[in-house]
Design a protein around this motif. Structure first.
Motif, PDB file in Angstrom:
ATOM      1  N   THR A 181      51.659  60.506  24.590  1.00  0.00           N
ATOM      2  CA  THR A 181      52.661  61.098  23.592  1.00  0.00           C
ATOM      3  C   THR A 181      52.194  59.788  22.386  1.00  0.00           C
ATOM      4  OG1 THR A 181      54.333  61.534  25.074  1.00  0.00           O
ATOM      5  CG2 THR A 181      54.954  61.187  23.040  1.00  0.00           C
ATOM      6  N   THR A 182      52.303  60.268  21.152  1.00  0.00           N
ATOM      7  CA  THR A 182      52.354  59.513  20.021  1.00  0.00           C
ATOM      8  C   THR A 182      53.645  59.147  19.507  1.00  0.00           C
ATOM      9  OG1 THR A 182      50.097  60.565  19.185  1.00  0.00           O
ATOM     10  CG2 THR A 182      51.583  59.339  17.704  1.00  0.00           C
ATOM     11  N   LEU A 183      53.980  57.808  19.387  1.00  0.00           N
ATOM     12  CA  LEU A 183      55.367  57.521  18.990  1.00  0.00           C
ATOM     13  C   LEU A 183      55.602  57.403  17.581  1.00  0.00           C
ATOM     14  CD1 LEU A 183      55.841  54.722  21.745  1.00  0.00           C
ATOM     15  CD2 LEU A 183      56.869  56.977  21.860  1.00  0.00           C
ATOM     16  N   PRO A 184      56.841  57.905  17.303  1.00  0.00           N
ATOM     17  CA  PRO A 184      57.081  57.644  15.672  1.00  0.00           C
ATOM     18  C   PRO A 184      57.091  56.155  15.146  1.00  0.00           C
ATOM     19  CG  PRO A 184      58.785  58.895  16.926  1.00  0.00           C
ATOM     20  CD  PRO A 184      58.017  57.970  18.009  1.00  0.00           C
ATOM     21  N   ARG A 185      56.779  56.031  14.110  1.00  0.00           N
ATOM     22  CA  ARG A 185      56.604  54.979  13.174  1.00  0.00           C
ATOM     23  C   ARG A 185      57.726  53.703  13.486  1.00  0.00           C
ATOM     24  NH1 ARG A 185      53.676  53.515   8.046  1.00  0.00           N
ATOM     25  NH2 ARG A 185      54.663  51.340   7.624  1.00  0.00           N
ATOM     26  N   GLY A 186      57.684  52.519  13.817  1.00  0.00           N
ATOM     27  CA  GLY A 186      58.502  51.660  14.048  1.00  0.00           C
ATOM     28  C   GLY A 186      58.726  51.436  15.447  1.00  0.00           C
ATOM     29  N   PHE A 187      58.118  52.094  16.219  1.00  0.00           N
ATOM     30  CA  PHE A 187      58.433  51.841  17.915  1.00  0.00           C
ATOM     31  C   PHE A 187      57.383  50.721  18.113  1.00  0.00           C
ATOM     32  CE2 PHE A 187      60.885  55.595  17.883  1.00  0.00           C
ATOM     33  CZ  PHE A 187      61.341  55.514  18.997  1.00  0.00           C
ATOM     34  N   HIS A 188      58.056  49.923  19.356  1.00  0.00           N
ATOM     35  CA  HIS A 188      57.059  48.643  19.925  1.00  0.00           C
ATOM     36  C   HIS A 188      57.358  48.665  21.274  1.00  0.00           C
ATOM     37  CE1 HIS A 188      57.906  47.481  15.449  1.00  0.00           C
ATOM     38  NE2 HIS A 188      56.605  46.827  15.612  1.00  0.00           N
ATOM     39  N   ARG A 189      56.220  48.157  21.827  1.00  0.00           N
ATOM     40  CA  ARG A 189      56.409  47.693  23.260  1.00  0.00           C
ATOM     41  C   ARG A 189      56.815  46.254  23.290  1.00  0.00           C
ATOM     42  NH1 ARG A 189      55.149  50.447  27.335  1.00  0.00           N
ATOM     43  NH2 ARG A 189      53.836  51.695  26.051  1.00  0.00           N
ATOM     44  N   ILE A 190      57.995  45.913  23.788  1.00  0.00           N
ATOM     45  CA  ILE A 190      58.323  44.534  23.696  1.00  0.00           C
ATOM     46  C   ILE A 190      58.281  44.040  25.343  1.00  0.00           C
ATOM     47  CG2 ILE A 190      60.569  43.452  23.568  1.00  0.00           C
ATOM     48  CD1 ILE A 190      61.312  45.725  21.655  1.00  0.00           C
ATOM     49  N   ARG A 191      57.825  42.915  25.412  1.00  0.00           N
ATOM     50  CA  ARG A 191      57.898  42.199  26.886  1.00  0.00           C
ATOM     51  C   ARG A 191      58.640  41.096  26.788  1.00  0.00           C
ATOM     52  NH1 ARG A 191      54.162  42.007  31.068  1.00  0.00           N
ATOM     53  NH2 ARG A 191      54.121  40.218  32.321  1.00  0.00           N
ATOM     54  N   LEU A 192      59.713  41.013  27.607  1.00  0.00           N
ATOM     55  CA  LEU A 192      60.554  39.822  28.044  1.00  0.00           C
ATOM     56  C   LEU A 192      60.099  39.197  29.157  1.00  0.00           C
ATOM     57  CD1 LEU A 192      63.978  41.642  27.382  1.00  0.00           C
ATOM     58  CD2 LEU A 192      62.523  40.347  25.643  1.00  0.00           C
ATOM     59  N   ASN A 193      59.756  38.063  29.469  1.00  0.00           N
ATOM     60  CA  ASN A 193      59.464  37.160  30.450  1.00  0.00           C
ATOM     61  C   ASN A 193      60.891  36.135  30.830  1.00  0.00           C
ATOM     62  OD1 ASN A 193      57.106  38.439  30.887  1.00  0.00           O
ATOM     63  ND2 ASN A 193      55.727  36.599  29.992  1.00  0.00           N
ATOM     64  N   MET A 194      60.777  35.901  32.021  1.00  0.00           N
ATOM     65  CA  MET A 194      61.842  34.945  32.579  1.00  0.00           C
ATOM     66  C   MET A 194      61.735  33.582  31.760  1.00  0.00           C
ATOM     67  SD  MET A 194      64.653  34.335  34.386  1.00  0.00           S
ATOM     68  CE  MET A 194      64.491  35.546  35.617  1.00  0.00           C
ATOM     69  N   ALA A 195      62.659  33.150  30.888  1.00  0.00           N
ATOM     70  CA  ALA A 195      62.646  31.771  30.425  1.00  0.00           C
ATOM     71  C   ALA A 195      62.996  30.577  31.255  1.00  0.00           C
ATOM     72  CB  ALA A 195      63.853  31.524  29.246  1.00  0.00           C
ATOM     73  N   ARG A 196      62.515  29.533  30.827  1.00  0.00           N
ATOM     74  CA  ARG A 196      62.889  28.420  31.711  1.00  0.00           C
ATOM     75  C   ARG A 196      64.259  28.388  32.189  1.00  0.00           C
ATOM     76  NH1 ARG A 196      60.580  23.798  27.970  1.00  0.00           N
ATOM     77  NH2 ARG A 196      61.540  25.160  26.562  1.00  0.00           N
ATOM     78  N   SER A 197      64.514  27.943  33.301  1.00  0.00           N
ATOM     79  CA  SER A 197      65.875  27.777  34.003  1.00  0.00           C
ATOM     80  C   SER A 197      65.847  27.016  35.197  1.00  0.00           C
ATOM     81  CB  SER A 197      66.373  29.161  34.174  1.00  0.00           C
ATOM     82  OG  SER A 197      65.791  29.754  35.162  1.00  0.00           O
ATOM     83  N   PRO A 198      67.029  26.702  35.681  1.00  0.00           N
ATOM     84  CA  PRO A 198      66.954  25.858  36.996  1.00  0.00           C
ATOM     85  C   PRO A 198      66.160  26.658  38.101  1.00  0.00           C
ATOM     86  CG  PRO A 198      69.276  25.958  36.057  1.00  0.00           C
ATOM     87  CD  PRO A 198      68.303  26.864  35.233  1.00  0.00           C
ATOM     88  N   GLY A 199      66.351  27.893  38.113  1.00  0.00           N
ATOM     89  CA  GLY A 199      65.386  28.571  39.059  1.00  0.00           C
ATOM     90  C   GLY A 199      63.912  28.768  38.981  1.00  0.00           C
ATOM     91  N   TYR A 200      63.871  28.714  37.583  1.00  0.00           N
ATOM     92  CA  TYR A 200      62.246  28.684  37.153  1.00  0.00           C
ATOM     93  C   TYR A 200      61.939  27.815  36.128  1.00  0.00           C
ATOM     94  CZ  TYR A 200      63.086  33.378  39.250  1.00  0.00           C
ATOM     95  OH  TYR A 200      63.349  34.316  40.037  1.00  0.00           O
ATOM     96  N   PRO A 201      61.679  26.467  36.253  1.00  0.00           N
ATOM     97  CA  PRO A 201      61.649  25.395  35.532  1.00  0.00           C
ATOM     98  C   PRO A 201      60.804  25.463  34.568  1.00  0.00           C
ATOM     99  CG  PRO A 201      60.979  24.888  37.618  1.00  0.00           C
ATOM    100  CD  PRO A 201      61.671  26.131  37.835  1.00  0.00           C
ATOM    101  N   GLU A 202      59.567  26.301  34.903  1.00  0.00           N
ATOM    102  CA  GLU A 202      58.410  27.095  33.772  1.00  0.00           C
ATOM    103  C   GLU A 202      58.600  28.224  33.254  1.00  0.00           C
ATOM    104  OE1 GLU A 202      56.316  24.345  32.880  1.00  0.00           O
ATOM    105  OE2 GLU A 202      57.538  23.147  34.210  1.00  0.00           O
ATOM    106  N   GLY A 203      59.495  28.908  33.707  1.00  0.00           N
ATOM    107  CA  GLY A 203      59.680  30.197  33.246  1.00  0.00           C
ATOM    108  C   GLY A 203      58.864  31.061  34.158  1.00  0.00           C
TER     109      GLY A 203
END
Length: 131
Positions: free
Chosen positions: A2-24
């Motif tokens: 599928t071709t997406l309309p203009r302005g659409f993005h694929r956004i990636r979120l990775n776990m940030a640094r936190s007590p359980g993940y000191p390096e993210g």
């Protein structure tokens, strides 16, 4: 494909640094497709018109991947909440973005997501690629 309309993005979120993940963690996070304004905010009007195209993929080491939709629900701050919904017939699987409507999705920015257990976790935007 599928071709997406203009302005659409694929956004990636990775776990940030936190007590359980000191390096993210690159092994814990989300990829989702959403329309963004020129400033990087989710474009609610474009979402309304093309909501079926706004997909999410949750990846979490040690768990099965989940696939669902980006949903804009009534309620929450400013009258609406952006959520990731993995099963439209269930209410207890949704994960809510904390003030997603107020955040610019730009590389290096931090966002928080409340998971289905009610825990708030912080993620960093690692990519926003036009699709």
């Amino acid at each position: 494909m599928t071709t997406l309309p203009r302005g659409f993005h694929r956004i990636r979120l990775n776990m940030a640094r936190s007590p359980g993940y000191p390096e993210g963690s690159k092994l814990h996070g989300y990829e989702f497709v959403a329309p963004l304004t020129a400033e990087g905010f989710i474009d609610a009007e474009a979402w309304k018109e093309h909501r079926a195209l706004c997909k999410v993929h949750r990846f979490w080491q040690g768990e099965a991947d989940q696939h669902g939709q980006l949903i804009h629900k009534a309620g929450g701050a400013k009258g609406a909440t952006w959520t990731f919904d993995y099963d439209p017939t269930a209410e207890d699987d949704d994960e809510a973005g904390f003030r997603f409507g107020d955040h610019a999705f730009q590389i290096g920015e931090y966002v928080s997501i409340r998971d289905e257990d009610g825990d708030l976790k912080t993620f960093v935007v690692t990519s926003t690629n036009a699709v």
